[in-house]
Design a protein around this motif. Structure first.
Motif, short mmCIF file in Angstrom:
data_model
loop_
_atom_site.label_atom_id
_atom_site.label_comp_id
_atom_site.label_asym_id
_atom_site.label_seq_id
_atom_site.Cartn_x
_atom_site.Cartn_y
_atom_site.Cartn_z
N THR A 168 44.65 50.58 34.12
CA THR A 168 43.18 50.29 34.23
C THR A 168 42.27 51.66 34.11
O THR A 168 41.45 51.80 33.39
CB THR A 168 42.57 49.65 35.54
N GLN A 224 39.36 42.53 34.18
CA GLN A 224 40.69 41.71 34.78
C GLN A 224 40.12 40.49 35.51
O GLN A 224 40.57 39.48 35.33
CB GLN A 224 41.43 42.50 35.73
N ASP A 226 41.63 44.32 29.77
CA ASP A 226 42.38 44.44 31.05
C ASP A 226 43.22 43.19 31.64
O ASP A 226 42.66 42.67 32.38
CB ASP A 226 41.47 45.28 32.14
N GLU A 227 44.42 43.01 31.39
CA GLU A 227 45.01 41.90 32.11
C GLU A 227 44.40 40.75 31.69
O GLU A 227 44.43 40.09 32.97
CB GLU A 227 45.73 42.22 33.44
MG LIG Z 1 44.93 47.42 36.64
#
Ligand SMILES: [Mg+2]
Ligand SMILES: Nc1ncnc2c1ncn2[C@@H]1O[C@H](COP(=O)(O)OP(=O)(O)O)[C@@H](O)[C@H]1O
Length: 219
Positions: free
Chosen positions: A43, A87, A163-164
């Motif tokens: 991140t 995320q 991000d994920e």
């Molecule tokens: Mg992360």
């Protein structure tokens, strides 16, 4: 063309090293996946590229322009023309789907009729036509994901940082959305910087996988 260059970047939080001398070059049109366990600095890399934070040492360039170096930011996030899918998605709960997508278009001063057209097109693209007036809370996880994607894509970013983005979804939906993101990337051709801790997901999404461990890129 090189879209992103990170040159010997280190980043500390409260004296603790999160990134250690990371160098990374990302070419236009590639789908690079940054793979590594929780806490390894994934991140942090995205936040540095996006411009929310500056490297403590080292330099970052976007499309050949030096955007930050040695603790200083020269080009703020809104002038980097990058898209970000967070995320937790970070949709604005009080705004409708349309409002969420329109926000960035308004900020760019795009006129009303053009905004309407772009919103319609991008909702079609992510298979969410007909949901424009819903609030995020009235959507499933997968639908919220599509809206987050639409909100980023509508601004035609030169790279999309993710991000994920699928990690909160069950495996079946995760795999379905992988395919959809790949289809969109193929169609639109944007550069993709995709972060995950999942090896299978990385292999699926990438033209190139970069593995990280404890703040370093593994070679
Ligand atoms: Mg992360
Ligand atoms: N805002 C912050 N303040 C203090 N420490 C942080 C902060 N953000 C991240 N860290 C620490 O930096 C390291 C890398 O974090 P992060 O980039 O979020 O890793 P990842 O995304 O791979 O899980 C971790 O040890 C994390 O605890």
């Amino acid at each position: 063309m090189k879209i992103v260059g990170m040159d010997a970047v280190s980043k500390f939080y409260n004296g603790e090293r999160a990134l250690d001398n990371v160098s990374l070059e990302i070419e236009e049109g590639e789908r690079i996946v940054i793979l590594g366990p929780s806490g390894c600095g994934k991140t942090t890399i995205l936040r540095l590229i996006a411009g929310f934070i500056a490297p403590d040492t080292g330099a970052i360039s976007i499309a050949g322009e030096l955007v930050s170096r040695d603790g200083r930011i020269f080009t703020p996030p809104e002038r980097r023309n990058l898209g970000m899918v967070f995320q937790d998605l970070a949709l604005w709960p009080h705004l409708s789907v349309k409002g969420n997508i329109e926000f960035g278009l308004k900020a760019r001063g795009i006129p009303r009729e053009e905004r309407k057209r772009k919103i319609r097109e991008v909702l079609d693209l992510v298979g969410m036509a007909g949901y424009a007036d819903r609030k995020p809370a009235e959507l499933s996880g997968g639908q919220q994901q599509r809206v987050a994607l639409a909100r980023a894509l509508v601004l035609e970013p030169r790279a999309l940082l993710m991000d994920e983005p699928l990690s909160s979804l069950d495996l079946e939906l995760n795999i379905r959305l992988r395919k959809e993101i790949l289809r969109l990337q193929e169609k639109l051709g944007f550069t993709m910087v995709y972060v995950t801790h999942d090896r299978d997901e990385a292999a699926d999404m990438a033209t190139r996988v970069v593995s990280m461990k404890q703040g370093r890129i593994e070679v």
